[in-house]
Scaffold this active site. Structure first.
Site, PDB file in Angstrom:
ATOM      1  N   ALA A  57       7.830 -10.982  33.414  1.00 24.16           N
ATOM      2  CA  ALA A  57       6.935 -12.098  33.712  1.00 24.16           C
ATOM      3  C   ALA A  57       6.738 -12.319  35.213  1.00 24.16           C
ATOM      4  O   ALA A  57       5.729 -12.900  35.630  1.00 24.16           O
ATOM      5  CB  ALA A  57       7.464 -13.373  33.053  1.00 24.16           C
TER       6      ALA A  57
ATOM      7  N   GLU B 136       4.661   0.885  38.731  1.00 26.41           N
ATOM      8  CA  GLU B 136       4.793  -0.335  37.925  1.00 26.41           C
ATOM      9  C   GLU B 136       4.644   0.066  36.456  1.00 26.41           C
ATOM     10  O   GLU B 136       3.720   0.813  36.112  1.00 26.41           O
ATOM     11  CB  GLU B 136       3.683  -1.313  38.324  1.00 26.41           C
ATOM     12  CG  GLU B 136       3.621  -2.590  37.504  1.00 26.41           C
ATOM     13  CD  GLU B 136       2.398  -3.454  37.878  1.00 26.41           C
ATOM     14  OE1 GLU B 136       1.625  -3.073  38.794  1.00 26.41           O
ATOM     15  OE2 GLU B 136       2.220  -4.491  37.218  1.00 26.41           O
TER      16      GLU B 136
ATOM     17  N   ARG C  97      13.629  -8.386  20.898  1.00 24.75           N
ATOM     18  CA  ARG C  97      12.645  -9.355  21.387  1.00 24.75           C
ATOM     19  C   ARG C  97      11.235  -8.929  20.977  1.00 24.75           C
ATOM     20  O   ARG C  97      10.752  -7.879  21.402  1.00 24.75           O
ATOM     21  CB  ARG C  97      12.729  -9.411  22.911  1.00 24.75           C
ATOM     22  CG  ARG C  97      11.622 -10.181  23.580  1.00 24.75           C
ATOM     23  CD  ARG C  97      11.539  -9.822  25.054  1.00 24.75           C
ATOM     24  NE  ARG C  97      10.542 -10.626  25.716  1.00 24.75           N
ATOM     25  CZ  ARG C  97       9.953 -10.313  26.855  1.00 24.75           C
ATOM     26  NH1 ARG C  97      10.277  -9.196  27.480  1.00 24.75           N
ATOM     27  NH2 ARG C  97       9.051 -11.096  27.392  1.00 24.75           N
TER      28      ARG C  97
ATOM     29  N   ASN D 128       9.534  -2.575  36.119  1.00 20.02           N
ATOM     30  CA  ASN D 128       8.886  -3.454  35.149  1.00 20.02           C
ATOM     31  C   ASN D 128       9.346  -4.865  35.508  1.00 20.02           C
ATOM     32  O   ASN D 128      10.456  -5.267  35.144  1.00 20.02           O
ATOM     33  CB  ASN D 128       9.292  -3.106  33.715  1.00 20.02           C
ATOM     34  CG  ASN D 128       8.569  -4.001  32.705  1.00 20.02           C
ATOM     35  OD1 ASN D 128       7.960  -5.002  33.081  1.00 20.02           O
ATOM     36  ND2 ASN D 128       8.648  -3.647  31.438  1.00 20.02           N
TER      37      ASN D 128
ATOM     38  N   HIS E 138       4.652  -1.322  32.327  1.00 18.80           N
ATOM     39  CA  HIS E 138       4.697  -2.369  31.295  1.00 18.80           C
ATOM     40  C   HIS E 138       4.686  -1.706  29.936  1.00 18.80           C
ATOM     41  O   HIS E 138       3.894  -0.772  29.696  1.00 18.80           O
ATOM     42  CB  HIS E 138       3.500  -3.319  31.415  1.00 18.80           C
ATOM     43  CG  HIS E 138       3.495  -4.045  32.713  1.00 18.80           C
ATOM     44  ND1 HIS E 138       4.341  -5.086  32.981  1.00 18.80           N
ATOM     45  CD2 HIS E 138       2.786  -3.831  33.845  1.00 18.80           C
ATOM     46  CE1 HIS E 138       4.146  -5.495  34.211  1.00 18.80           C
ATOM     47  NE2 HIS E 138       3.208  -4.752  34.775  1.00 18.80           N
TER      48      HIS E 138
ATOM     49  N   TYR F  47       6.949  -5.185  21.786  1.00 19.61           N
ATOM     50  CA  TYR F  47       7.705  -4.368  22.738  1.00 19.61           C
ATOM     51  C   TYR F  47       8.441  -3.182  22.108  1.00 19.61           C
ATOM     52  O   TYR F  47       9.047  -2.385  22.823  1.00 19.61           O
ATOM     53  CB  TYR F  47       8.695  -5.264  23.501  1.00 19.61           C
ATOM     54  CG  TYR F  47       8.011  -6.345  24.302  1.00 19.61           C
ATOM     55  CD1 TYR F  47       7.138  -6.005  25.335  1.00 19.61           C
ATOM     56  CD2 TYR F  47       8.205  -7.701  24.018  1.00 19.61           C
ATOM     57  CE1 TYR F  47       6.496  -6.986  26.068  1.00 19.61           C
ATOM     58  CE2 TYR F  47       7.561  -8.688  24.751  1.00 19.61           C
ATOM     59  CZ  TYR F  47       6.707  -8.326  25.772  1.00 19.61           C
ATOM     60  OH  TYR F  47       6.072  -9.290  26.501  1.00 19.61           O
TER      61      TYR F  47
ATOM     62  N   ARG G  67      -3.729  -8.718  26.347  1.00 16.93           N
ATOM     63  CA  ARG G  67      -2.951  -9.887  25.936  1.00 16.93           C
ATOM     64  C   ARG G  67      -3.518 -11.167  26.558  1.00 16.93           C
ATOM     65  O   ARG G  67      -4.663 -11.200  26.975  1.00 16.93           O
ATOM     66  CB  ARG G  67      -1.482  -9.640  26.291  1.00 16.93           C
ATOM     67  CG  ARG G  67      -0.938  -8.383  25.580  1.00 16.93           C
ATOM     68  CD  ARG G  67       0.524  -8.172  25.841  1.00 16.93           C
ATOM     69  NE  ARG G  67       1.306  -9.289  25.328  1.00 16.93           N
ATOM     70  CZ  ARG G  67       2.563  -9.542  25.681  1.00 16.93           C
ATOM     71  NH1 ARG G  67       3.176  -8.754  26.543  1.00 16.93           N
ATOM     72  NH2 ARG G  67       3.208 -10.570  25.176  1.00 16.93           N
TER      73      ARG G  67
ATOM     74  N   PRO H  21      13.146 -10.039  34.007  1.00 21.03           N
ATOM     75  CA  PRO H  21      13.679 -11.000  33.040  1.00 21.03           C
ATOM     76  C   PRO H  21      13.303 -10.699  31.599  1.00 21.03           C
ATOM     77  O   PRO H  21      12.194 -10.260  31.311  1.00 21.03           O
ATOM     78  CB  PRO H  21      13.066 -12.331  33.492  1.00 21.03           C
ATOM     79  CG  PRO H  21      11.906 -11.972  34.343  1.00 21.03           C
ATOM     80  CD  PRO H  21      12.257 -10.664  34.993  1.00 21.03           C
ATOM     81  N   ASN H  22      14.260 -10.952  30.736  1.00 26.64           N
ATOM     82  CA  ASN H  22      14.132 -10.835  29.276  1.00 26.64           C
ATOM     83  C   ASN H  22      14.116  -9.402  28.761  1.00 26.64           C
ATOM     84  O   ASN H  22      14.177  -9.189  27.550  1.00 26.64           O
ATOM     85  CB  ASN H  22      12.885 -11.591  28.763  1.00 26.64           C
ATOM     86  CG  ASN H  22      12.966 -13.067  29.075  1.00 26.64           C
ATOM     87  OD1 ASN H  22      13.965 -13.712  28.735  1.00 26.64           O
ATOM     88  ND2 ASN H  22      11.963 -13.621  29.738  1.00 26.64           N
TER      89      ASN H  22
HETATM   90  C1  DQA Z   1       5.950  -6.914  30.207  1.00 22.81           C
HETATM   91  C2  DQA Z   1       4.660  -7.748  30.139  1.00 22.81           C
HETATM   92  C3  DQA Z   1       4.877  -9.116  30.752  1.00 22.81           C
HETATM   93  O1  DQA Z   1       3.693  -9.891  30.665  1.00 22.81           O
HETATM   94  C4  DQA Z   1       5.986  -9.858  30.023  1.00 22.81           C
HETATM   95  O2  DQA Z   1       6.238 -11.094  30.645  1.00 22.81           O
HETATM   96  C5  DQA Z   1       7.227  -9.053  29.895  1.00 22.81           C
HETATM   97  C6  DQA Z   1       7.112  -7.638  29.571  1.00 22.81           C
HETATM   98  C7  DQA Z   1       5.777  -5.556  29.465  1.00 22.81           C
HETATM   99  O3  DQA Z   1       6.609  -4.696  29.692  1.00 22.81           O
HETATM  100  O4  DQA Z   1       4.864  -5.391  28.657  1.00 22.81           O
HETATM  101  O5  DQA Z   1       8.331  -9.576  29.986  1.00 22.81           O
HETATM  102  O6  DQA Z   1       6.238  -6.624  31.555  1.00 22.81           O
END
Ligand code: DQA
Length: 147
Positions: free
Chosen positions: A78, A100, A19, A75, A102, A24, A109, A11-12
Site C-alpha cells: 500500500a 517495482e 490474505r 513490492n 505487484h 493475491y 482495481r 506491509p501485509n
Molecule cells: C500490491 C497492490 C497494492 O495496492 C496493495 O496495497 C498490496 C499489494 C500487489 O502486490 O498487488 O498490498 O502491492
C-alpha cells in the site's frame, strides 16, 4: 564479486497465502523466496529477501541497498500509493536497477491504487502476474545488472 539483489516487500505481504487469495494467490512469501533463491544461485547472484510493515524501516533498507546492491526488486504494498519517502529513497539509488512488482494488476482495481509514487523512479514495472511476477522481475534484473 557476486552482485547482490535486495527484494523488499512492504506491509501485509507477510500474510501472503492467506490474505485475499482470490486477489493475491495462495503462494506464501517463503514460497517466493525459495524460488528466487534457486534462480539467484543459477545466476551467481546473492539474494537478500526482506519484508516489513514499517515505512521507515523500508527507507532505511533502501538506503542500505544504495551502497551494497546492484539491484532492488520492490513490492511496496500500500505504500506504493502513499509514500513519497520510499520514492525519494529509491530516487537516490543512482547506480542501482530498480524493478517495482505487484502481484495484482493495480490498474484493474480501485482508483486509489492506480497511482504509484514508485513507478517514475523504477527502471521497470511488473504487475498482474501473481507470485510468478517476482520470478519474471528477477530474470529481468539479472539482465540489467549483467556485465
Ligand atoms: C500490491 C497492490 C497494492 O495496492 C496493495 O496495497 C498490496 C499489494 C500487489 O502486490 O498487488 O498490498 O502491492
Amino acid at each position: 564479486m557476486t552482485k547482490k539483489i535486495m527484494v523488499l516487500n512492504g506491509p501485509n505481504l507477510n500474510m501472503l497465502g492467506t490474505r485475499q487469495p482470490e486477489i493475491y494467490g495462495s503462494d506464501t512469501l517463503a514460497d517466493i523466496e525459495r524460488r528466487l533463491a534457486k534462480i539467484a544461485e543459477s545466476k551467481d547472484l546473492e539474494l537478500d529477501f526482506r519484508q516489513s510493515n514499517h515505512e521507515g524501516e523500508m527507507v532505511t533498507w533502501i538506503q542500505e541497498a544504495r551502497t551494497t546492491c546492484a539491484g532492488i526488486i520492490i513490492n511496496p504494498g500500500a505504500y506504493t500509493h502513499t509514500s513519497v519517502a520510499i520514492r525519494d529513497a529509491l530516487a537516490a539509488c543512482d547506480d542501482v536497477a530498480i524493478i517495482e512488482v505487484h502481484l495484482s494488476n493495480i490498474h484493474r482495481r480501485e482508483s486509489f491504487r492506480h497511482h504509484s509514487h514508485v513507478s517514475p523512479v523504477a527502471t521497470g514495472v511488473m504487475l498482474g502476474f501473481g507470485a510468478h511476477g517476482y520470478e519474471l522481475a528477477f530474470q529481468a534484473i539479472s539482465k540489467l545488472v549483467e556485465g
